[in-house]
Design an enzyme around this catalytic site. Sequence first.
Site, PDB file in Angstrom:
ATOM      1  N   ASP A 181      -2.225 -15.703   0.480  1.00 51.04           N
ATOM      2  CA  ASP A 181      -2.903 -17.008   0.095  1.00 51.04           C
ATOM      3  C   ASP A 181      -4.367 -16.510  -0.421  1.00 51.04           C
ATOM      4  O   ASP A 181      -4.765 -16.014   0.250  1.00 51.04           O
ATOM      5  CB  ASP A 181      -2.436 -18.144   1.018  1.00 51.04           C
ATOM      6  CG  ASP A 181      -3.275 -19.392   0.539  1.00 51.04           C
ATOM      7  OD1 ASP A 181      -3.161 -19.723  -0.520  1.00 51.04           O
ATOM      8  OD2 ASP A 181      -3.659 -20.561   1.340  1.00 51.04           O
ATOM      9  N   GLY A 182      -4.800 -17.317  -1.250  1.00 56.54           N
ATOM     10  CA  GLY A 182      -6.354 -17.056  -1.625  1.00 56.54           C
ATOM     11  C   GLY A 182      -6.587 -16.512  -3.111  1.00 56.54           C
ATOM     12  O   GLY A 182      -7.645 -16.293  -3.294  1.00 56.54           O
ATOM     13  N   ASN A 236       5.768 -23.914  -6.287  1.00 57.95           N
ATOM     14  CA  ASN A 236       4.673 -23.549  -7.173  1.00 57.95           C
ATOM     15  C   ASN A 236       4.788 -23.712  -8.712  1.00 57.95           C
ATOM     16  O   ASN A 236       3.785 -23.682  -9.532  1.00 57.95           O
ATOM     17  CB  ASN A 236       4.684 -21.938  -7.033  1.00 57.95           C
ATOM     18  CG  ASN A 236       3.696 -21.395  -5.702  1.00 57.95           C
ATOM     19  OD1 ASN A 236       3.916 -20.420  -5.044  1.00 57.95           O
ATOM     20  ND2 ASN A 236       3.032 -22.458  -5.168  1.00 57.95           N
TER      21      ASN A 236
END
Length: 248
Positions: A20-21, A68
């Site tokens: 993540d990120g 997603n």
Amino acid sequence: MTKKKVEAGTVPRHVAIIMDGNNRWARKRLMPGVAGHKAGVDAVRAVIEVCATEGVEVLTLFAFSSENWARPVEEVGALMELFLFALRREVRKLRDNDIRLQIIGDRSRFAPELRTAMAEAEAMTAACGGMRLLVAANYGGQWDILQAARVLAEQAAAGELDPRAIDAQLLEGQLCTAGLPLPDLCIRTGGERRISNFLLWQLAYSELYFSDLFWPDFKHDAMREALADFARRQRRFGKTSEQVAAES
């Protein structure tokens, strides 16, 4: 491979990572989101290298969740192109390092070209006997449990299985990770503290490790620290510390 540097202790057999990120990493640098995903490929290489060196048996990476698809169309399209490019470029490196690739999740929504590339990459590494690399793509933990339940329900409806015989072991045998050790350690980068529909059944007793680093910054040293943190923990599985100590 990098020299082993993790402190002495138990190495997890199976590590699962929520990467993540990427978008936030890119925004912080005034770059488009896809730039973060591209930069994240280097972190994937670093984590694979450390895990293979340290003796991790299975590494599962959450690459694209079933949720997603709700992201902007341009971003999803760019991610699919990057996935296809990475598959074709990285698979030989995996084979040369004796790493077997397996892609888990529902492939039905992917373009035929990408599905073909997935199958070819898996076939190219099928004979590898080292670390197993699982890439979760269009994957969701709820979907995984549901598809396993449907298989058992169909067997029961066909008279091939007594419904009363269905237990945790039978259901687990129909999950995408069937035959593999359950994750000992789940890592999430990017500062979030949740598992986001990832391996819901499999993570029941996993140790959780959260890093504030955005995924593109989660490289060799960060991965080693996560493994070292795991080695310092005592896993009790419902028992007391005294019971665990007496059994060791």
